[in-house]
Scaffold this active site. Structure first.
Site, PDB file in Angstrom:
ATOM      1  N   HIS A  28      26.715  29.941  36.662  1.00  0.00           N
ATOM      2  CA  HIS A  28      25.288  29.732  36.958  1.00  0.00           C
ATOM      3  C   HIS A  28      24.929  28.238  37.027  1.00  0.00           C
ATOM      4  O   HIS A  28      24.421  27.782  38.060  1.00  0.00           O
ATOM      5  CB  HIS A  28      24.422  30.478  35.948  1.00  0.00           C
ATOM      6  CG  HIS A  28      22.986  30.083  35.947  1.00  0.00           C
ATOM      7  ND1 HIS A  28      22.138  30.324  37.012  1.00  0.00           N
ATOM      8  CD2 HIS A  28      22.242  29.437  35.010  1.00  0.00           C
ATOM      9  CE1 HIS A  28      20.938  29.846  36.725  1.00  0.00           C
ATOM     10  NE2 HIS A  28      20.976  29.305  35.511  1.00  0.00           N
ATOM     11  N   HIS A  52      21.438  22.070  32.308  1.00  0.00           N
ATOM     12  CA  HIS A  52      20.099  22.581  32.006  1.00  0.00           C
ATOM     13  C   HIS A  52      20.038  23.639  30.907  1.00  0.00           C
ATOM     14  O   HIS A  52      19.001  23.792  30.269  1.00  0.00           O
ATOM     15  CB  HIS A  52      19.388  23.057  33.279  1.00  0.00           C
ATOM     16  CG  HIS A  52      19.848  24.382  33.794  1.00  0.00           C
ATOM     17  ND1 HIS A  52      20.926  24.520  34.650  1.00  0.00           N
ATOM     18  CD2 HIS A  52      19.378  25.630  33.581  1.00  0.00           C
ATOM     19  CE1 HIS A  52      21.084  25.788  34.952  1.00  0.00           C
ATOM     20  NE2 HIS A  52      20.160  26.490  34.316  1.00  0.00           N
ATOM     21  N   GLU A  56      19.751  24.797  25.143  1.00  0.00           N
ATOM     22  CA  GLU A  56      19.153  26.106  24.885  1.00  0.00           C
ATOM     23  C   GLU A  56      20.180  27.125  24.363  1.00  0.00           C
ATOM     24  O   GLU A  56      19.861  27.948  23.508  1.00  0.00           O
ATOM     25  CB  GLU A  56      18.588  26.617  26.217  1.00  0.00           C
ATOM     26  CG  GLU A  56      17.434  27.536  26.127  1.00  0.00           C
ATOM     27  CD  GLU A  56      16.853  27.773  27.510  1.00  0.00           C
ATOM     28  OE1 GLU A  56      17.064  28.868  28.043  1.00  0.00           O
ATOM     29  OE2 GLU A  56      16.208  26.858  28.055  1.00  0.00           O
ATOM     30  N   ASP A  57      21.403  27.058  24.880  1.00  0.00           N
ATOM     31  CA  ASP A  57      22.358  28.142  24.652  1.00  0.00           C
ATOM     32  C   ASP A  57      23.664  27.757  23.962  1.00  0.00           C
ATOM     33  O   ASP A  57      24.579  28.566  23.897  1.00  0.00           O
ATOM     34  CB  ASP A  57      22.704  28.794  26.000  1.00  0.00           C
ATOM     35  CG  ASP A  57      21.513  29.468  26.647  1.00  0.00           C
ATOM     36  OD1 ASP A  57      20.600  29.899  25.916  1.00  0.00           O
ATOM     37  OD2 ASP A  57      21.486  29.553  27.882  1.00  0.00           O
TER      38      ASP A  57
END
Length: 181
Positions: A28, A52, A56-57
């Site tokens: 992705h 990006h 967050e992950d």
């Protein structure tokens, strides 16, 4: 710098899979970064495409991005990083607010990300039917609200000549997946 960002993201997302498939998660961010590069955006924007979802992950923090890639890339990534301690609705509203008032490079990054996610969702719907919605925190109606809001607000404050072609592609995908209005 772009190759290093790709390598960094590959390492950060190692072992992670996409929500809707067994595809490696890194596929992705790579597609997002490639779309940004194909549209001629700066190295900083392309690097942010690779990075990006890192904060967050993964265990990496914004300070790691800033240290490795500089202030500009860190600001782009930070503008697009969701606070996972907030509810789905709060996180998505924040993204809508961000895209509405953001500088164009942030808009480019967010829409490239959302387009890739939506195209993947569309593929899943063709293969799995409505069962594809079960993999998401929010079902059809909330996803419709969110994606239509992104499509509506991505142009706010943006000179029409500065909108890349994939903005139109996003609008078309929103209409195919969710219907008009």
């Amino acid at each position: 710098m772009k190759q290093y960002a790709k390598t960094f993201a590959e390492k950060a997302h190692a072992g992670q899979k996409r929500k809707s498939s067994d595809a490696p998660y890194i596929s992705h961010p790579i597609r997002v970064a490639e779309r940004l590069e194909e549209n001629g955006f700066t190295d900083e924007v392309v690097c942010a495409g690779y990075l990006h979802d890192v904060v967050e992950d993964t265990p990496y923090e914004m300070k790691d991005i800033k240290c490795e890639f500089g202030e500009r890339v860190a600001k782009l990534v930070a503008a697009h990083t969701e606070d996972k301690s907030k509810s789905w609705q709060e996180r998505k509203q924040h993204t809508i607010d961000t895209i509405t008032y953001a500088q164009k490079e942030i808009k480019y990054l967010i829409v490239a990300d959302k387009l890739d996610n939506l195209l993947e969702m569309e593929r899943d719907l063709k293969l799995q039917g409505d069962a594809a919605w079960d993999k998401f925190s929010a079902g059809f109606e909330k996803q419709k609200w969110y994606n239509q809001s992104i499509a509506t607000n991505m142009y706010v404050g943006l000179d029409p000549n500065d909108a890349p072609d994939y903005f139109g592609e996003f609008e078309e995908a929103v209409e195919r997946v969710f219907g008009a209005g």
